[in-house]
Design a protein around this motif. Structure first.
Motif, PDB file in Angstrom:
ATOM      1  N   HIS A  28       5.159   7.854  -5.845  1.00  0.00           N
ATOM      2  CA  HIS A  28       4.015   7.098  -6.369  1.00  0.00           C
ATOM      3  C   HIS A  28       4.428   6.208  -7.537  1.00  0.00           C
ATOM      4  CE1 HIS A  28       0.561   8.487  -4.052  1.00  0.00           C
ATOM      5  NE2 HIS A  28       1.118   9.672  -4.025  1.00  0.00           N
ATOM      6  N   THR A  86      -9.734   6.146   3.505  1.00  0.00           N
ATOM      7  CA  THR A  86      -9.350   6.683   2.204  1.00  0.00           C
ATOM      8  C   THR A  86      -9.254   8.201   2.293  1.00  0.00           C
ATOM      9  OG1 THR A  86     -11.642   6.944   1.482  1.00  0.00           O
ATOM     10  CG2 THR A  86     -10.573   4.806   1.041  1.00  0.00           C
ATOM     11  N   LEU A 119       0.819  -1.203   0.000  1.00  0.00           N
ATOM     12  CA  LEU A 119       0.000   0.000   0.000  1.00  0.00           C
ATOM     13  C   LEU A 119       0.858   1.262   0.000  1.00  0.00           C
ATOM     14  CD1 LEU A 119      -2.912  -0.685   2.532  1.00  0.00           C
ATOM     15  CD2 LEU A 119      -2.902  -0.959   0.043  1.00  0.00           C
ATOM     16  N   ARG A 143       4.104   2.210  -7.642  1.00  0.00           N
ATOM     17  CA  ARG A 143       3.316   1.563  -8.695  1.00  0.00           C
ATOM     18  C   ARG A 143       4.159   0.561  -9.495  1.00  0.00           C
ATOM     19  NH1 ARG A 143       2.014   5.919 -10.659  1.00  0.00           N
ATOM     20  NH2 ARG A 143       3.501   6.085 -12.363  1.00  0.00           N
ATOM     21  N   SER A 187      -2.978   8.767  -1.929  1.00  0.00           N
ATOM     22  CA  SER A 187      -2.654   7.609  -1.094  1.00  0.00           C
ATOM     23  C   SER A 187      -3.775   6.582  -1.142  1.00  0.00           C
ATOM     24  CB  SER A 187      -2.440   8.047   0.359  1.00  0.00           C
ATOM     25  OG  SER A 187      -1.464   9.062   0.450  1.00  0.00           O
ATOM     26  N   ASP A 188      -3.428   5.335  -0.888  1.00  0.00           N
ATOM     27  CA  ASP A 188      -4.457   4.306  -0.727  1.00  0.00           C
ATOM     28  C   ASP A 188      -5.200   4.515   0.585  1.00  0.00           C
ATOM     29  OD1 ASP A 188      -3.782   2.787  -3.083  1.00  0.00           O
ATOM     30  OD2 ASP A 188      -1.996   2.095  -2.015  1.00  0.00           O
ATOM     31  N   ARG A 189      -4.496   5.086   1.543  1.00  0.00           N
ATOM     32  CA  ARG A 189      -5.045   5.205   2.898  1.00  0.00           C
ATOM     33  C   ARG A 189      -4.343   6.343   3.635  1.00  0.00           C
ATOM     34  NH1 ARG A 189      -3.711   0.287   7.022  1.00  0.00           N
ATOM     35  NH2 ARG A 189      -4.497   1.153   8.987  1.00  0.00           N
TER      36      ARG A 189
END
Length: 286
Positions: free
Chosen positions: A192, A231, A41, A196, A215-217
């Protein structure tokens, strides 16, 4: 042989940490923290000064040892001095001031520093240096003197030094705090892209709300505890709560708040481009 990482990069249960000040008892900075971060993540941790976020970063990298509770990082017990070196092998950290992290006379020498300390053979070292500099788009600066680089370029070199040791987790500890807005965007875009393309778990410690939007979280810390977790949309929907504990919210969120308070119906938006699109929709209806 590739190492299979656990599905959860970080697990803490009732984690606590306090700094010793003279003869005074420990003043807890992290308090009974329960937290899990899944492998792979991109997680941002927000909090004002003194919230415990940078202390947590140092615990995750094995620079500090928990005062009590459980902390497992990449499958290793952070309280066990026999395995803390394994944690440091898997977790790389980029600090706020790149000048405190860069030690080599040239960019290439600096990226090689960590590899030399680990005893990596020269042939493999050459491959890793080239790959790391290419990953941060600094290969043309390999012979440059780091002190002549811009702040953003220095952070790229610091990240390349971390990438060369091939960590499973990268922690950015306020890594954009000393950069101008353009350099901040470049460093975050790089983080990022590495997340990825390389599948690296990224833990981004920051107080800049714009640095968390993709961000994912997002985990929000206050007084050594997690007060919000979700989120970006879920967290920034709680804008008044964030502002009440001294945190800023993205400009688009603040403008949307002002519009809604003046009777303008508008969905939650996080970025300026979204805000402009929604405003254009409203104007087209008038």
């Amino acid at each position: 042989m590739s190492i299979v990482m656990p599905e959860t990069a970080v697990v803490s249960k009732q984690l606590a940490f306090g700094y010793q000040t003279g003869q005074e008892p420990h003043s807890l900075v992290i308090k009974d923290l329960d937290l899990e971060i899944e492998t792979g993540l991109f997680v941002s941790i927000m909090g004002h000064n003194g919230s415990g976020k940078s202390t947590l970063a140092k615990l995750l990298n094995g620079l500090l040892t928990p005062s009590s509770g459980v902390l497992v990082v990449c499958g290793y017990d952070a309280s066990n001095q026999e395995t803390v070196w394994e944690i440091r092998h898997h977790v790389g950290m980029v600090f706020q001031n790149p000048d405190n992290q860069i030690v080599g006379p040239t960019v290439e020498d600096d990226v090689a520093f960590g590899l030399e300390n680990r005893g990596v053979p020269p042939e493999e070292m050459r491959v890793r240096i080239d790959e790391a500099l290419q990953s941060v788009q600094m290969q043309s600066f390999s012979q440059a003197q780091p002190h002549r680089l811009s702040g953003g370029q220095k952070q790229r070199v610091a990240i390349a030094g971390i990438m060369a040791i091939r960590p499973s987790v990268i922690i950015l500890d306020e890594a954009t705090a000393m950069l101008d807005p353009m350099a901040r965007k470049e460093v975050m875009a790089l983080a990022h892209r590495l997340h990825r393309e390389e599948g690296i778990t990224v833990i981004n410690i920051t107080h800049f709300p714009e640095d968390t939007l993709h961000s994912d979280r997002i985990i929000v810390m206050h007084d050594g505890k997690v007060v919000l977790d979700g989120t970006p949309a879920a967290v920034f929907a709680e804008a008044p709560r964030l502002q009440a504990i001294g945190l800023d919210v993205p400009l688009a969120v603040r403008l949307r708040q002002a519009l809604v308070s003046n009777g303008v119906a508008m969905p939650l938006v996080l970025e300026r481009e979204e805000l402009v699109r929604e405003l254009c929709k409203l104007l087209s209806k008038t």
